[in-house]
Design a protein around this motif. Structure first.
Motif, PDB file in Angstrom:
ATOM      1  N   HIS A  76       0.894  -1.044   0.105  1.00  0.00           N
ATOM      2  CA  HIS A  76       0.080  -0.066   0.089  1.00  0.00           C
ATOM      3  C   HIS A  76       0.978   1.434   0.030  1.00  0.00           C
ATOM      4  O   HIS A  76       1.776   1.386   0.947  1.00  0.00           O
ATOM      5  CB  HIS A  76      -0.835  -0.051   1.105  1.00  0.00           C
ATOM      6  CG  HIS A  76      -1.937  -1.116   1.135  1.00  0.00           C
ATOM      7  ND1 HIS A  76      -2.903  -0.930   0.418  1.00  0.00           N
ATOM      8  CD2 HIS A  76      -1.918  -2.239   1.849  1.00  0.00           C
ATOM      9  CE1 HIS A  76      -3.958  -2.151   0.734  1.00  0.00           C
ATOM     10  NE2 HIS A  76      -3.129  -3.027   1.610  1.00  0.00           N
ATOM     11  N   ALA A  77       0.645   2.273  -0.957  1.00  0.00           N
ATOM     12  CA  ALA A  77       1.412   3.580  -1.148  1.00  0.00           C
ATOM     13  C   ALA A  77       1.449   4.257   0.255  1.00  0.00           C
ATOM     14  O   ALA A  77       2.503   4.702   0.529  1.00  0.00           O
ATOM     15  CB  ALA A  77       1.237   3.974  -2.584  1.00  0.00           C
ATOM     16  N   ASP A 117       9.147   4.191  -7.119  1.00  0.00           N
ATOM     17  CA  ASP A 117       7.669   3.902  -6.704  1.00  0.00           C
ATOM     18  C   ASP A 117       6.667   4.593  -7.606  1.00  0.00           C
ATOM     19  O   ASP A 117       6.902   5.851  -8.050  1.00  0.00           O
ATOM     20  CB  ASP A 117       7.590   4.680  -5.251  1.00  0.00           C
ATOM     21  CG  ASP A 117       6.521   4.021  -4.312  1.00  0.00           C
ATOM     22  OD1 ASP A 117       5.388   4.167  -4.738  1.00  0.00           O
ATOM     23  OD2 ASP A 117       6.603   3.548  -3.435  1.00  0.00           O
ATOM     24  N   SER A 119       3.836   5.784  -6.787  1.00  0.00           N
ATOM     25  CA  SER A 119       3.268   7.024  -6.122  1.00  0.00           C
ATOM     26  C   SER A 119       4.041   7.996  -5.766  1.00  0.00           C
ATOM     27  O   SER A 119       5.243   7.844  -5.188  1.00  0.00           O
ATOM     28  CB  SER A 119       2.754   6.331  -4.851  1.00  0.00           C
ATOM     29  OG  SER A 119       2.622   7.368  -3.977  1.00  0.00           O
ATOM     30  N   THR A 120       3.730   9.161  -6.454  1.00  0.00           N
ATOM     31  CA  THR A 120       4.824  10.303  -6.471  1.00  0.00           C
ATOM     32  C   THR A 120       4.640  10.606  -4.775  1.00  0.00           C
ATOM     33  O   THR A 120       5.912  11.184  -4.530  1.00  0.00           O
ATOM     34  CB  THR A 120       4.282  11.548  -7.301  1.00  0.00           C
ATOM     35  OG1 THR A 120       4.015  11.068  -8.602  1.00  0.00           O
ATOM     36  CG2 THR A 120       5.049  12.795  -6.842  1.00  0.00           C
ATOM     37  N   THR A 121       3.868  10.571  -4.148  1.00  0.00           N
ATOM     38  CA  THR A 121       3.631  10.969  -2.514  1.00  0.00           C
ATOM     39  C   THR A 121       4.898   9.986  -1.887  1.00  0.00           C
ATOM     40  O   THR A 121       5.537  10.492  -1.167  1.00  0.00           O
ATOM     41  CB  THR A 121       2.352  10.753  -2.121  1.00  0.00           C
ATOM     42  OG1 THR A 121       1.467  11.691  -2.765  1.00  0.00           O
ATOM     43  CG2 THR A 121       2.644  10.995  -0.485  1.00  0.00           C
TER      44      THR A 121
END
Length: 333
Positions: A76-77, A117, A119-121
């Motif tokens: 999970h990101a 990743d 996800s950029t966050t």
């Protein structure tokens, strides 16, 4: 004293409970109704506890550091991002925890997330943790270099996400203080990317890019002769920023104080004359103090611990009880 000791015991006990959850396999947690959002809330709570350097170091003693680093590989990101935030807080200005994280190979998953990743966050949070981990940590800097960290920085600077660009630029400014790192950055063409980002639509990106260019311009050693990008192109960029600043209204001018001072200082450093901003009276506005030399440290504030630096403010806000979440339910006996 008794109250303080009792509170410390309570925090340690709670951290032990959180550690037990982090060690529990995902399928077991799911069978108990624990959701990824519950885990993220739990990591938020853990981050508050490790604001204390003593508690940050105790996390390893109670067996919580390795499972926390394991969360950097979670599917999970949101959990990966929260875990990176906690790691960043733990190692911030904390040589002991920096060493413990390095010994536990914590830099490796952080670099992996920063590089690739989806996800950029999560990428941005991983970069923030890396920045905290390698600061004033020579083994960490060496491992960052060996892990192709500079190539990842170049990729981040070329992204279209302003948050990621800002984080990458702030780390670049720190790295540029070192002659060897400055040479690597130059070979990879990072100064040219910084020059491009000096025209960004994001004010924070512009300031960080200008700050990095000013660091390079102030390097007067013989080896630094070709460090700065094309001088004519740089002059065009600075002229464009001077035009943009000159057309700002009063509110925007006040908000752009650091940028005004950086543009003027960079122009003077490169061309040995004041910029037209100074002639127009836009470097120091009425009511402002004259800038100190060197101009404001744009990068330094980004290395402040996200919670430690504001622990007092956070505690005052939490006393009101507004928006305070209850601790997430953990596994029963």
């Amino acid at each position: 004293m008794e109250a303080m000791q009792a509170n410390t015991i309570d925090v340690v006990s709670r951290m032990k409970e959180i550690t037990q959850v982090m060690k529990t396999p995902d399928d077991v947690l799911q069978s108990h109704g624990v959701t990824p959002e519950n885990i993220e809330d739990m990591l938020d709570e853990l981050q508050e506890h490790v604001e204390s350097i003593d508690m940050a170091n105790d996390l390893h003693s109670i067996g919580g550091l390795d499972p926390l680093l394991g969360y950097l590989k979670n599917s999970h990101a949101g959990i990966r991002a929260k875990a990176a935030e906690v790691v960043s807080t733990i190692v911030q200005n904390n040589p002991k925890s920096q060493q413990l994280v390095m010994e536990s190979n914590g830099l490796e998953p952080l670099l992996t997330n920063f590089k690739s990743d989806p996800s950029t966050t999560a990428r941005t949070k991983a970069l923030g943790a890396i920045s905290s981990l390698v600061r004033n940590n020579q083994p960490g800097l060496a491992a960052f270099c060996l892990g192709n960290g500079y190539a990842a920085l170049k990729d981040a600077l070329g992204s279209d996400d302003a948050r990621l660009q800002r984080k990458a630029l702030h780390l670049m400014q720190y790295l540029l203080d070192n002659k060897a790192d400055r040479s690597v950055a130059t070979e990879l063409g990072l100064p040219n990317l910084m020059m491009h980002l000096a025209s960004s639509d994001d004010a924070g990106v512009r300031e960080a890019a200008l700050g990095g260019l000013l660091q390079l311009a102030r390097d007067k050693t013989p080896a630094a002769g070709n460090t700065l990008p094309d001088q004519d192109k740089l002059k065009d960029v600075l002229r464009s920023r001077i035009e943009g600043i000159s057309s700002m209204d009063a509110d925007d001018l006040h908000a752009a104080r650091e940028e005004r001072q950086l543009v003027d200082s960079l122009w003077k450093e490169c061309y040995n004359e004041p910029s037209s901003l100074r002639e127009k009276g836009l470097v120091v506005l009425p009511g402002e103090d004259a800038p100190q030399q060197p101009p404001p440290d744009v990068a330094g504030k980004m290395f402040e611990p996200p919670l430690r630096a504001f622990a007092a403010v956070s505690s005052e806000g939490s006393d009101s009880g507004s928006g305070k979440k209850d601790p997430p339910l953990l596994l029963g006996p």
